[in-house]
Design an enzyme around this catalytic site. Structure first.
Site, mmCIF file in Angstrom:
data_model
loop_
_atom_site.group_PDB
_atom_site.id
_atom_site.type_symbol
_atom_site.label_atom_id
_atom_site.label_comp_id
_atom_site.label_asym_id
_atom_site.label_seq_id
_atom_site.Cartn_x
_atom_site.Cartn_y
_atom_site.Cartn_z
ATOM 1 N N ASP A 270 0.569 -1.124 -0.009
ATOM 2 C CA ASP A 270 0.282 -0.451 0.227
ATOM 3 C C ASP A 270 0.745 0.995 0.114
ATOM 4 O OD1 ASP A 270 -2.352 1.642 0.451
ATOM 5 O OD2 ASP A 270 -3.175 0.657 1.360
ATOM 6 N N GLU A 619 -15.924 10.060 6.250
ATOM 7 C CA GLU A 619 -15.992 9.099 6.575
ATOM 8 C C GLU A 619 -15.061 8.646 5.341
ATOM 9 O OE1 GLU A 619 -19.108 5.378 6.320
ATOM 10 O OE2 GLU A 619 -19.969 6.150 5.280
#
Length: 872
Positions: A270, A619
């Site tokens: 990542d 979010e």
């Protein structure tokens, strides 16, 4: 010289020239050889420095071998993302999971790969090789949505390993295609493997789980994609697992992924994850040790703007890793590029002819609407004034509707995160206005978390620069507004959207650039003027040299107490680092009306639709959000923001039926709404056609059949600690309480009855065949999602309360009966014992089939059916 002789010479020369041009100079350019032979040849000619250069996402060209540059980073979570092209935007991943339709998801992935190929082909023709232009897509996210507070849960397919695995396999097969030689595109299963928040501490967090939970919950979907679907890529996670960073985990990366599952594809970190080894996890003392350990554990590609893998050359010299081990990783990377056809002639690759004409094709747009409709979950639908009929769908007596709420006319909310820009987005207001014969009264009423509603009143004539209307805008090729501008122009209004890498101005593309807007503002009256500013990644407003706003996409407001005829200097600085570039300036007023005032404005209607919830501006992934109830992209509670409930209470007091449409990427704990409102629709983030799909459901033009892929709990008190990765009392498989709405729940405008459930062993000893008759006993046609659950009874070790083992979405005409068949094989009839070993079930099973999880009420109503079965 005769013409015949001249013709012969020309022919010979032409043949010689053709062979000289087209004959491969190197074996790796010969497409008749195997991929393995070609990769061995290419990598064998690289120097150590060249090999290391290819192990980062932004891999440079190697001109001496005619190897073009390539950027591995691309996204297509729910349609091609972060691109400068207009593309089709499908519902967010969690919404697509709510369709419970593997066929639809596979088609969506295939269409996304088609659009991605078109963009890649067009970019190749233009000689572009930058970020978000390649064919290696870092999706799907198949982490288990174990806790509704996780902001990135919206990117997943929910909380259940079986549902997640089956949908993930469909996505991989759709995206990668079925060509025997070439990948249409490359998928990437992420984030391997124990990863689901919190976002704010993901670079330091160490997840601890038992072997039982690891194999029962966190690994099954990854196994489905890696072993069964043969996904070509894997991304390892940011956090640590059992004390080691996931990208350097002995257990995950070596034992399970490479040794047990025999994964031969490539692994990427990542983005920035390898630097966490030595910067934040503190498990490695130096860059060299971090880089070497990541590669030794099989992390082939590092995604980073400042790669730790640059230290690999010194790591080799220091004896921390050998060139042979680096060669192994580089071969994996080039294998993917060969499988994508990047070193073959265009005429050999069947996908090279896909043109940008396919972008936003009619078929793709129709499928976006289909999936948005399929994703709608009707949570509640009860009578209001007429005891013989439910509130939904709206009948012919509903001629005037009040549409209220923060998400009612918000197009951006539909796109969620990891998105591309479509040409048109349908808001709920757009959808309702498309229905003939109905008057729509719109009132926003409140924002997501407060009641300070901005009302635009743009006065463009009040802005000027150098005596001319508008703003001067200066563009800089850096992220610090340094040096002389690369370009200067003039704009009348600030309202822009660019995909990453899109041309913004002469010599400027949308990637790591800045802009400075400058104007004089002359007030035409003495009054309060509110400036609303939105931008991503960062935007600042200066008035007369003083900074007044610094914000991101969620927006910021500043009230200027303007004096008539006074001139104020306005400067707006905008920074885009990566991802889409967006900036908007509005001016107007802010109203803080009470809930009762809003209710009085809209009371003279036949019905009220309140569209609320939250949004991806609150979010998501590692976000700088500091609002009550939210932290770093996650939530600290799951309740609906108080301002929305207060407004719905006032709307209910009008005596009119109130329909609540909730948009969110995760479960919400709206207890008051569930108790007091007659109808509730969970609408997620619906993509470009989301508003139309909601309107179609409300008016009965589409019969809803979406099912929850997650449990809706009553409140945060029902949940264990967010950082506790144990599955005890989590998700429908282990939760012992009474949920607000259960996993698998979803209503229809018709009714179904289940009968004649049969289970029998097939001729193959490891299979059980299950059949059930399903009848549409209502008056409307519609889909039903038939769900099969197993409960293993009377065993001496931990098992789920029940577990989904099969499902099927099927269309039924009114009155129709179908016999639905399920085949339970070795995968479905396996479970995990107390020491984390996958074993075959044996003994007493309860097989339940219905339109939801079994319950005494549903069993009594014939909406679910159950049978005992003994498996030896």
């Amino acid at each position: 010289m005769s013409l015949k002789y001249i013709f012969l010479l020309v022919t010979v020369f032409s043949l010689f020239a053709f062979n000289a041009i087209d004959k491969p100079k190197y074996p790796f350019q010969d497409s008749t050889l195997t991929v393995e032979e070609r990769v061995d040849n290419l990598v064998g000619m690289l120097t150590l420095e060249e090999k290391i250069s290819q192990m980062v996402n932004n891999s440079p060209s190697i001109s001496r071998l005619h190897i073009p540059a390539y950027n591995w980073w691309n996204e297509t979570l729910h349609g091609v993302a972060r691109t400068s092209y207009k593309v089709t935007s499908y519902p967010q991943a969690i919404a697509m999971a709510a369709t419970w339709d593997t066929t639809s998801l596979k088609t969506m992935a295939d269409y996304s790969a088609t659009e991605g190929r078109a963009i890649y082909n067009d970019s190749q023709r233009q000689g572009k090789t930058g970020i978000y232009l390649g064919l290696t897509y870092w999706t799907p996210n198949i982490n288990i949505f174990r806790d509704p507070r996780w902001g990135r849960g919206q990117e997943t397919y929910g909380e259940d390993p079986y549902l997640t695995g089956s949908l993930g396999k469909a996505f991989v097969r759709g995206l990668e295609g079925d060509n025997p030689k070439y990948l249409k595109a490359s998928a990437c299963a992420k984030h391997f493997a124990v990863h689901s928040g919190p976002e704010w501490n993901r670079s330091t967090f160490n997840a601890k789980v038992s072997d039982f939970d690891l194999w029962d919950t966190y690994l099954p979907a990854f196994r489905d994609l890696i072993v069964d679907a043969k996904v070509s890529g894997v991304m390892c996670a940011y956090n640590a697992f059992d004390g080691q960073p996931c990208c350097g985990s002995d257990k995950l990366m070596q034992k399970i992924l490479r040794d047990d599952w025999k994964f031969t594809g490539y692994v990427t970190s990542d983005c920035g994850g390898i630097s966490h080894f030595w910067r934040t996890h503190k498990t490695h003392p130096t860059k060299e040790s971090a880089a070497a350990d990541a590669v030794l554990h099989g992390t082939d590609c590092e995604c980073s703007g400042d790669p730790t893998y640059r230290a690999l050359l010194k790591a080799v010299k220091d004896g921390l890793i050998s060139e042979k081990e680096i060669t192994t990783s580089v071969k994996r990377l080039f294998t993917i590029r060969f499988r994508l056809g990047m070193f073959d002639q265009a005429e050999e690759v069947p996908f090279s002819k896909i043109d940008i004409a396919v972008l936003e094709s009619d078929a793709h747009k129709a499928h976006a609407l289909k999936m948005a409709r399929q994703s709608m979950v009707l949570l509640k639908n009860e009578p209001f004034a007429n005891p013989k009929s439910n509130v939904l769908p709206f009948g012919k007596d509903i001629k005037k509707i009040a549409l209220v709420g923060p998400n009612a006319d918000d197009k951006a909310v539909m796109l969620a995160n990891y998105y591309g820009f479509p040409s048109r987005i349908s808001s709920v207001l757009d959808g309702l206005r498309s229905k003939p014969g109905v008057e729509i009264i719109y009132e926003k009423g409140c924002n997501l978390v407060d009641n300070k509603v901005f009302k635009p009143n743009w006065k463009g004539n009040n802005f000027s620069f150098g005596g001319k209307k508008g703003f001067q805008v200066a563009y800089f090729k850096n992220t610090k507004w340094e040096g002389q501008p690369a370009s200067i122009s003039r704009v009348e209004k600030i309202d822009f959207q660019w995909g990453d890498g899109e041309q913004v101005a002469d010599g400027i593309i949308a990637n790591q650039f800045t802009m400075r807007f400058t104007a004089d503002y002359k007030a035409d009256e003495t009054s309060d003027v509110v400036f609303e500013l939105k931008g991503d990644d960062n935007v600042k407003l200066f008035i007369d040299g003083e900074k007044q706003i610094e914000t991101d996409l969620k927006g910021g407001y500043y009230t200027l107490k303007a004096q008539k005829a006074k001139v104020y200097q306005i400067v707006i600085d905008y920074l885009q680092y990566t991802d889409n570039a967006e900036i908007e300036l509005n001016m107007g007023t802010v109203e803080s009306a009470s809930a009762e005032t809003i209710a009085q404005r809209v009371k003279n209607v036949d019905a009220i639709v309140f569209v609320g919830g939250i949004a991806a501006s609150l979010e998501g992934e590692s976000m700088p959000v500091s609002v009550e109830g939210f932290k770093g992209g996650d939530r600290t509670n799951i309740e609906l923001p108080k301002v929305q409930t207060a407004l719905m209470k006032a709307l209910k007091a009008t005596g009119k039926p109130v329909v609540f449409v909730n948009m969110s990427g995760g479960a919400m704990g709206f207890e008051w709404e569930a108790e007091n409102l007659p109808a509730i629709v969970q609408a997620w983030y619906g993509g470009q056609a989301g508003g139309q799909a909601i309107a179609d459901v409300l008016f009965g033009d589409y019969n809803p059949a979406g099912r929850l892929p997650i449990t809706f709990y009553k409140n945060v008190n029902d949940l264990p600690d967010f950082e506790d990765y144990s599955m005890s009392n989590r998700t429908y498989r282990y939760y012992k309480g009474q949920p607000l709405y259960a996993f698998g729940h979803g209503l229809s405008y018709t009714n179904f009855k289940y009968s004649n459930l049969k289970a029998a062993r097939s001729e193959k000893a490891n299979e059980v065949l299950v059949t059930v008759d399903v009848t549409n006993i209502g008056k409307l046609a519609g889909d039903e999602v038939i769900q099969l659950y197993l409960s293993h009874q009377n065993v001496g070790y931990q098992t789920p309360i029940r577990a989904l083992k099969a499902y099927q979405r099927s269309y039924f005409k009114a009155g129709a009966t179908k016999t639905i068949s399920f085949k339970l094989g070795a995968n479905e009839l396996s479970e995990v014992n107390g020491i984390g070993k996958v074993i075959r079930m044996s003994g007493n099973l309860a097989i339940s089939v219905g339109g939801a999880q079994p319950s005494p009420t549903l069993l009594a109503q014939g909406k679910s059916i159950q049978e005992q079965f003994t498996l030896n």
